[in-house]
Each structure stands twice: as C-alpha cells, then as structure tokens.
Design an enzyme around this catalytic site. Structure first.
Site, PDB file in Angstrom:
ATOM      1  N   ARG A  69       1.275  -1.265   0.378  1.00  0.00           N
ATOM      2  CA  ARG A  69      -0.559   0.157   0.196  1.00  0.00           C
ATOM      3  C   ARG A  69       0.786   1.358   0.021  1.00  0.00           C
ATOM      4  O   ARG A  69       1.953   1.553   1.442  1.00  0.00           O
ATOM      5  CB  ARG A  69      -1.161   0.038   1.116  1.00  0.00           C
ATOM      6  CG  ARG A  69      -1.565   1.114   1.623  1.00  0.00           C
ATOM      7  CD  ARG A  69      -2.820   1.663  -0.177  1.00  0.00           C
ATOM      8  NE  ARG A  69      -3.834   0.089   0.073  1.00  0.00           N
ATOM      9  CZ  ARG A  69      -4.905   0.428  -0.507  1.00  0.00           C
ATOM     10  NH1 ARG A  69      -5.075   1.597  -2.056  1.00  0.00           N
ATOM     11  NH2 ARG A  69      -5.617  -0.287  -0.327  1.00  0.00           N
ATOM     12  N   ARG A  95       1.490  -6.956  -9.544  1.00  0.00           N
ATOM     13  CA  ARG A  95       1.907  -6.076  -8.663  1.00  0.00           C
ATOM     14  C   ARG A  95       1.722  -6.752  -7.415  1.00  0.00           C
ATOM     15  O   ARG A  95       2.762  -6.467  -6.193  1.00  0.00           O
ATOM     16  CB  ARG A  95       0.477  -4.647  -8.366  1.00  0.00           C
ATOM     17  CG  ARG A  95      -0.492  -5.248  -8.210  1.00  0.00           C
ATOM     18  CD  ARG A  95      -1.197  -4.269  -7.000  1.00  0.00           C
ATOM     19  NE  ARG A  95      -2.092  -4.904  -6.845  1.00  0.00           N
ATOM     20  CZ  ARG A  95      -3.723  -3.613  -6.140  1.00  0.00           C
ATOM     21  NH1 ARG A  95      -2.825  -2.777  -5.469  1.00  0.00           N
ATOM     22  NH2 ARG A  95      -4.552  -4.140  -5.574  1.00  0.00           N
ATOM     23  N   HIS A 165      -0.018   3.203 -10.493  1.00  0.00           N
ATOM     24  CA  HIS A 165      -0.828   3.735  -9.736  1.00  0.00           C
ATOM     25  C   HIS A 165       0.478   5.364  -8.786  1.00  0.00           C
ATOM     26  O   HIS A 165       0.177   4.619  -7.436  1.00  0.00           O
ATOM     27  CB  HIS A 165      -1.462   2.972  -8.895  1.00  0.00           C
ATOM     28  CG  HIS A 165      -2.623   2.981  -7.834  1.00  0.00           C
ATOM     29  ND1 HIS A 165      -2.677   4.538  -6.902  1.00  0.00           N
ATOM     30  CD2 HIS A 165      -3.798   2.193  -7.930  1.00  0.00           C
ATOM     31  CE1 HIS A 165      -4.041   4.163  -6.300  1.00  0.00           C
ATOM     32  NE2 HIS A 165      -4.021   3.377  -7.436  1.00  0.00           N
ATOM     33  N   ASP A 210     -12.766  10.186  -6.431  1.00  0.00           N
ATOM     34  CA  ASP A 210     -11.537   8.665  -7.413  1.00  0.00           C
ATOM     35  C   ASP A 210     -12.311   9.383  -9.455  1.00  0.00           C
ATOM     36  O   ASP A 210     -13.348   9.147  -9.947  1.00  0.00           O
ATOM     37  CB  ASP A 210     -12.420   7.559  -7.122  1.00  0.00           C
ATOM     38  CG  ASP A 210     -12.032   6.456  -7.831  1.00  0.00           C
ATOM     39  OD1 ASP A 210     -11.350   6.749  -9.142  1.00  0.00           O
ATOM     40  OD2 ASP A 210     -12.192   5.307  -7.602  1.00  0.00           O
ATOM     41  N   GLU A 269      -2.247   9.145 -11.373  1.00  0.00           N
ATOM     42  CA  GLU A 269      -1.447   8.082 -11.407  1.00  0.00           C
ATOM     43  C   GLU A 269      -1.419   8.013 -13.473  1.00  0.00           C
ATOM     44  O   GLU A 269      -2.568   8.495 -14.481  1.00  0.00           O
ATOM     45  CB  GLU A 269      -2.465   6.824 -11.639  1.00  0.00           C
ATOM     46  CG  GLU A 269      -3.023   7.033 -10.145  1.00  0.00           C
ATOM     47  CD  GLU A 269      -4.120   5.816  -9.765  1.00  0.00           C
ATOM     48  OE1 GLU A 269      -4.250   5.384 -10.915  1.00  0.00           O
ATOM     49  OE2 GLU A 269      -4.765   6.479  -8.632  1.00  0.00           O
TER      50      GLU A 269
END
Length: 297
Positions: A69, A95, A165, A210, A269
C-alpha cells in the site's frame, strides 16, 4: 540469500526489506530510493535536500501474494476489478508477482537506473490468456523517470489496461491543488460512472475523490501549499490520468491504510484505462512513460 547475481554499483544494496521481501536500496549524492522485487514496487524516492516525494502507508502489509500500500504499484493487465471475474485480484497480477532484477547502472551524475522484468504471466491463463514480457525501468536521480514496456509475444491481439498508481506525499490534502486537467472529460466513480468535464479551476479536495481523466496526455502539477512545493508529472504514450484520495471513511475501511493517513497523500496516476486501453498486435510493443520531478524551491 538473494535472487540476483548482479554486480551492483556503489550506493546500491540488495537486501531483505520489510516482511523479508527483497528490496533494492539506493543512496547517492543525488537521492535516496527503494524498489522491491515483489511487484517491481517502488516505495521511496527523495532527492537530497527535499521532503519525501513518494508516500507509503505505515499499515502496509509486506507479504507474498499481497499488494504493497503506497509507493508506485504497477496495475496490469486490468485496472480496477477484473472485467468478468469479481474474485480476481484488483488491478491485475503484476503488482503481486516476483519480478526479475535484470540490470542496475549508475551514471556520472549519480542517477541509478534499475531494470526489472516479468515474463509470460505464468499461472494466470484463466484470468488473462495472453503471453507477454513486461519490462520496468526506474531512473533514480534529481528527477524520477519510470517506463513500463509491454511486449506481446503471443499470436493474438493482447488487450491491456495499465497504470503506474503513484502515491505522492503532501503536507495536507486540503491544501493541495492539481493543475493541468482543465477541459478533460472524467469518469466520476462516486456518481455511478457519470461523465463530466473538468472546469478551468484547479482540482481541490473536500471529500473522497476517484476520477479517471480520459483522452489526455497533458502534464499535471501537484501544488502543495502546506509544503510550499510543486511536483510536475509529465508522460508519454499515456492517455488516462487518475486522481484519487480515499478521504476519511474509506481510509478507515481499508485494513492496510491508516485511519488518519488520507490527509498526507494524493494519487496522480499515469495510465491507459477504460476508453484509452490499448490493444497490442503480435510482436507489438506498447511503451508507457511516467516522469515525475520536483520543481521550485
């Protein structure tokens, strides 16, 4: 024991990091930095004399098979949930996979270039039936330059979505503005995917945000009033820019995100997602570049 026999330049060490995962640590007159072989996940970059540029959660779980994270996760080959399998890992498998450390070089200006690769997506044929080679290159210096290259080695077209990201460290999200996206169309994920057009004012944050901004190759700038700095993100071969902050409730709902950490980060991103997802033909190579630098005093 390490997985790479490479001879590393001075200022670069491969060792066990958090959770025992292999980590390459960089310490030169230009900057400090870190990148894990797990997910080719960059977790730190700090030019000398500056505050950290990359944000990490103190609650991140450093475990095989789990995402880290913060930092710069590589989302591939889908962005967000899998299009047909809700049980598949969000943002794909890149990832979560162990990458191979191929090369480390140090230049005369003390910039260190790290190259890692991931081949064939072995074991993921049920989720994404394509063979490819991913190469991730990170150049740590006074600027940070990242490149993700995807080489389709299959006999059929290879549709992908991808993103770097990036989590940026900021003084206070309530004193942050994002410049460079005026006039771009975005998908508001908090309003059921409603499509809106960004007005001329810089983006500011008053709650959870978002938004994938579509069809834009523009450079963006994070204006951090609390820390009195500007971070410029330039990109090539990327048509999507995602802006995200979880705010209070969502941060508290995530087990690997500290309850009060939302105020110290923002994601901007570099991506190719949704309408902008490319399709690579046989032997076609898609290259994605994310360049971030600190500008100003």
């Amino acid at each position: 024991m390490t997985s790479s026999p490479l001879s590393l330049p001075s200022g670069v060490v491969l060792h066990a990091g958090s959770g025992g995962l292999e980590r390459l640590s960089i310490d030169t007159p230009a900057c400090t930095g870190e990148i894990y072989l797990h997910g080719a996940h960059l977790t730190a970059w700090q030019p000398r004399g500056t505050a950290p540029v990359i944000w990490m959660s103190g609650s991140s779980q450093f475990e095989p098979g789990r995402p880290i994270r913060g930092g710069i996760p590589i989302c591939f080959p889908w962005f967000g949930p899998h299009p047909s399998n809700p049980g598949a890992p969000p943002h794909g498998f890149a990832r979560l996979a162990p990458w191979t450390l191929d090369r480390v070089d140090r230049a005369v200006d003390d910039a260190v270039t790290v190259t890692l690769s991931l081949r064939n997506a072995a074991g993921h044929d049920d989720l994404w039936p394509h063979r490819c080679v991913l190469t991730f290159t990170a150049r740590f210096g006074r600027e940070l330059a990242l490149e993700l290259a995807v080489h389709n080695v299959d006999a059929i077209a290879c549709p992908v979505q991808e993103a770097l990201h990036t989590y940026f460290a900021v003084g206070d999200i309530r004193q942050v503005a994002i410049e460079g996206l005026a006039g771009a169309t975005y998908v508001d994920k908090l309003r059921g995917g409603e499509r809106c057009v960004q007005d001329a004012a810089p983006i500011r944050f008053t709650g959870e945000t978002d938004r994938p901004y579509l069809g834009t190759e523009a450079a963006t700038t994070i204006v951090d009033e609390a820390w009195q700095r500007r971070i410029v993100i330039e990109k090539q071969e990327s048509r999507t820019t995602v802006v995200w902050n979880p705010w209070i409730a969502k941060a508290r709902a995530m087990p690997d995100f500290g309850d009060d950490e939302w105020s110290s980060m923002v994601c901007v991103e570099t991506a190719n997602a949704l309408d902008d997802a490319p399709v690579g033909d046989q032997e076609d190579q898609q290259e994605f570049l994310d360049l971030a630098r600190r500008a100003g005093a």
